[in-house]
Design a protein around this motif. Structure first.
Motif, PDB file in Angstrom:
ATOM      1  N   GLU A  16      -2.812  17.701  11.719  1.00 21.10           N
ATOM      2  CA  GLU A  16      -3.114  17.768  10.295  1.00 21.10           C
ATOM      3  C   GLU A  16      -2.544  16.582   9.513  1.00 21.10           C
ATOM      4  O   GLU A  16      -2.099  16.735   8.388  1.00 21.10           O
ATOM      5  CB  GLU A  16      -2.565  19.080   9.714  1.00 21.10           C
ATOM      6  CG  GLU A  16      -3.283  20.320  10.217  1.00 21.10           C
ATOM      7  CD  GLU A  16      -4.761  20.338   9.832  1.00 21.10           C
ATOM      8  OE1 GLU A  16      -5.110  19.878   8.732  1.00 21.10           O
ATOM      9  OE2 GLU A  16      -5.577  20.796  10.651  1.00 21.10           O
ATOM     10  N   ASN A  17      -2.515  15.418  10.125  1.00 18.62           N
ATOM     11  CA  ASN A  17      -1.999  14.248   9.412  1.00 18.62           C
ATOM     12  C   ASN A  17      -2.977  13.080   9.527  1.00 18.62           C
ATOM     13  O   ASN A  17      -2.589  11.958   9.871  1.00 18.62           O
ATOM     14  CB  ASN A  17      -0.616  13.861   9.932  1.00 18.62           C
ATOM     15  CG  ASN A  17      -0.659  13.403  11.379  1.00 18.62           C
ATOM     16  OD1 ASN A  17      -1.593  13.726  12.110  1.00 18.62           O
ATOM     17  ND2 ASN A  17       0.344  12.651  11.789  1.00 18.62           N
ATOM     18  N   LEU A  19      -4.440  11.366   7.293  1.00 17.14           N
ATOM     19  CA  LEU A  19      -4.139  10.265   6.377  1.00 17.14           C
ATOM     20  C   LEU A  19      -3.111   9.324   6.990  1.00 17.14           C
ATOM     21  O   LEU A  19      -3.259   8.097   6.941  1.00 17.14           O
ATOM     22  CB  LEU A  19      -3.635  10.828   5.046  1.00 17.14           C
ATOM     23  CG  LEU A  19      -3.259   9.805   3.967  1.00 17.14           C
ATOM     24  CD1 LEU A  19      -4.459   8.937   3.610  1.00 17.14           C
ATOM     25  CD2 LEU A  19      -2.728  10.521   2.730  1.00 17.14           C
ATOM     26  N   ARG A  97      -3.930  11.816  -0.399  1.00 18.60           N
ATOM     27  CA  ARG A  97      -3.190  13.077  -0.250  1.00 18.60           C
ATOM     28  C   ARG A  97      -3.772  14.171  -1.144  1.00 18.60           C
ATOM     29  O   ARG A  97      -3.708  15.365  -0.805  1.00 18.60           O
ATOM     30  CB  ARG A  97      -1.700  12.868  -0.532  1.00 18.60           C
ATOM     31  CG  ARG A  97      -1.362  12.474  -1.941  1.00 18.60           C
ATOM     32  CD  ARG A  97       0.111  12.173  -2.133  1.00 18.60           C
ATOM     33  NE  ARG A  97       0.423  11.789  -3.505  1.00 18.60           N
ATOM     34  CZ  ARG A  97       0.680  12.638  -4.469  1.00 18.60           C
ATOM     35  NH1 ARG A  97       0.668  13.942  -4.217  1.00 18.60           N
ATOM     36  NH2 ARG A  97       0.958  12.209  -5.684  1.00 18.60           N
ATOM     37  N   ASP A 100      -6.854  15.397   0.679  1.00 20.83           N
ATOM     38  CA  ASP A 100      -6.382  16.169   1.822  1.00 20.83           C
ATOM     39  C   ASP A 100      -5.936  17.560   1.387  1.00 20.83           C
ATOM     40  O   ASP A 100      -6.265  18.571   2.015  1.00 20.83           O
ATOM     41  CB  ASP A 100      -5.226  15.421   2.486  1.00 20.83           C
ATOM     42  CG  ASP A 100      -4.857  15.988   3.847  1.00 20.83           C
ATOM     43  OD1 ASP A 100      -5.405  17.034   4.233  1.00 20.83           O
ATOM     44  OD2 ASP A 100      -4.021  15.375   4.532  1.00 20.83           O
ATOM     45  N   GLU A 101      -5.176  17.655   0.295  1.00 22.39           N
ATOM     46  CA  GLU A 101      -4.656  18.937  -0.162  1.00 22.39           C
ATOM     47  C   GLU A 101      -5.752  19.868  -0.643  1.00 22.39           C
ATOM     48  O   GLU A 101      -5.731  21.072  -0.383  1.00 22.39           O
ATOM     49  CB  GLU A 101      -3.643  18.718  -1.294  1.00 22.39           C
ATOM     50  CG  GLU A 101      -2.306  18.157  -0.840  1.00 22.39           C
ATOM     51  CD  GLU A 101      -1.347  17.993  -1.994  1.00 22.39           C
ATOM     52  OE1 GLU A 101      -1.668  18.467  -3.097  1.00 22.39           O
ATOM     53  OE2 GLU A 101      -0.276  17.388  -1.800  1.00 22.39           O
ATOM     54  N   ALA A 105      -8.311  17.621   5.622  1.00 20.73           N
ATOM     55  CA  ALA A 105      -8.185  16.301   6.240  1.00 20.73           C
ATOM     56  C   ALA A 105      -9.530  15.724   6.652  1.00 20.73           C
ATOM     57  O   ALA A 105      -9.769  14.526   6.515  1.00 20.73           O
ATOM     58  CB  ALA A 105      -7.263  16.399   7.465  1.00 20.73           C
ATOM     59  N   MET A 108     -11.315  14.045   3.835  1.00 22.60           N
ATOM     60  CA  MET A 108     -10.656  12.797   3.468  1.00 22.60           C
ATOM     61  C   MET A 108     -11.073  11.681   4.420  1.00 22.60           C
ATOM     62  O   MET A 108     -11.381  10.558   4.000  1.00 22.60           O
ATOM     63  CB  MET A 108      -9.132  12.993   3.484  1.00 22.60           C
ATOM     64  CG  MET A 108      -8.336  11.861   2.862  1.00 22.60           C
ATOM     65  SD  MET A 108      -8.121  10.451   3.959  1.00 22.60           S
ATOM     66  CE  MET A 108      -7.283  11.254   5.335  1.00 22.60           C
ATOM     67  N   LYS A 292      -1.397  24.435  -0.823  1.00 22.44           N
ATOM     68  CA  LYS A 292      -2.637  23.850  -0.313  1.00 22.44           C
ATOM     69  C   LYS A 292      -3.742  24.901  -0.230  1.00 22.44           C
ATOM     70  O   LYS A 292      -4.899  24.644  -0.566  1.00 22.44           O
ATOM     71  CB  LYS A 292      -2.390  23.230   1.066  1.00 22.44           C
ATOM     72  CG  LYS A 292      -3.585  22.508   1.643  1.00 22.44           C
ATOM     73  CD  LYS A 292      -3.207  21.810   2.934  1.00 22.44           C
ATOM     74  CE  LYS A 292      -4.401  21.041   3.504  1.00 22.44           C
ATOM     75  NZ  LYS A 292      -4.032  20.304   4.742  1.00 22.44           N
TER      76      LYS A 292
END
Length: 305
Positions: A16-17, A19, A97, A100-101, A105, A108, A292
């Motif tokens: 989940e990262n 970005l 971000r 994403d929130e 993801a 994004m 989120k």
């Protein structure tokens, strides 16, 4: 040195990262090219470095692009100048971000990739269709994530126009005004030495706006990107070990081997009580206080109106 590589690997192992992964890819390519430039320059092989960078640059000439079709993707992961990558990655992080929130993801990532492609197509189009630029087609090439970052920024500003950033010396500024300022700046610089690049920014910005507006009406332009991402993920997913059952004299594989990748966690459309509770929380503490899941529920609810 091994610790740095371990940190990079751990970041890419997280699910989940997205970005952070995009920023890391840009950073790794930048550092690799920087190292290559130093080594090749000291070895008096500057032409080899130019050849290497041209493998990533997007050419304006269709005749050259035919032989380098991958550059429509690689150009927006590549930078040569430190301030170019620094500004683009900060710009991407601040706005990315938020996307994403609120949207997750994968959306994004879709905004970034589609914005980069849109910017590249605009760049090639203006150099081949506008007489003012046609004389420079053969010598013009582009790199940098500006168009892709603009797509994410305008997408976030379209989704949350009244969200504020606290800027040094200026205080709280609504992000729609920040995005508008940079759009006007790119338009004003479209007659300068980097005219093509600045017009490519506008192509990315337009894609970001259209992406969010269509998403709010129920059409998701990112579906092809999600499909490719899912296929890529499945390609590198570790397969479960085969289990042999001698009693039945047949080989059984884990059922998960043939199942499709599990979809990302979805947010169900909340009922009116949940919406009222979320709105009350916003009125008391602001958007930043939402989790989120609450942000995504609020967005889902807005799509049903």
């Amino acid at each position: 040195m091994s610790g740095i590589f371990d940190d990079f690997r751990r970041e890419f192992d997280k699910s989940e990262n997205a970005l952070v992964k995009i920023i890391l890819i840009n950073t790794v390519i930048f550092l690799a090219l920087l190292l290559a430039k130093v080594v090749l320059t000291l070895g008096e092989s500057g032409n080899a470095y130019v050849w290497l960078v041209d493998l990533f640059r997007l050419p304006a000439s269709p005749n050259e692009f035919i032989y380098k079709p991958w550059t429509i993707i690689t150009y927006f992961f590549t930078h040569e100048e430190i301030f170019h990558i620094l500004f683009n990655m900060l710009f991407l992080y601040w706005f990315g971000r938020l996307v994403d929130e609120y949207l997750g993801a994968k959306r994004m990532v879709a905004l970034y990739i589609l914005g980069g492609i849109a910017g590249g197509l605009i760049y090639m189009g203006i150099y081949n269709l506008l007489p003012h630029f046609q004389a420079e087609v053969g010598a013009s090439r582009m790199l940098g994530a500006s168009a892709a970052a603009f797509s994410v920024a305008v997408g976030a500003s379209t989704l949350l126009p009244n969200y504020t950033f606290n800027l040094i010396f200026l205080g709280p500024i609504r992000i729609k005004y920040i995005a508008f300022f940079y759009i006007i700046l790119s338009l004003a610089q479209s007659i300068g030495p980097n005219a093509g690049g600045n017009l490519a920014h506008l192509g990315g910005a337009l894609l970001g706006y259209v992406f969010i507006k269509l998403l709010q009406s129920g059409t998701d332009l990112g579906r092809p990107v999600y499909a490719i991402m899912g296929g890529w993920s499945n390609l590198f997913r570790r397969r479960p070990t085969m289990r042999v059952t001698y009693r039945e004299k047949q080989v059984h594989r884990s059922a998960t081997l043939y199942s499709s990748a599990a979809p990302s966690a979805s947010v169900e459309i909340p009922d009116q009580d949940e919406i009222d509770a979320i709105l009350d929380k916003i009125s008391k503490s602001g958007y930043e206080s939402l989790t989120k899941e609450e942000k995504q529920k609020l967005f889902r609810a807005s799509q049903q109106k």
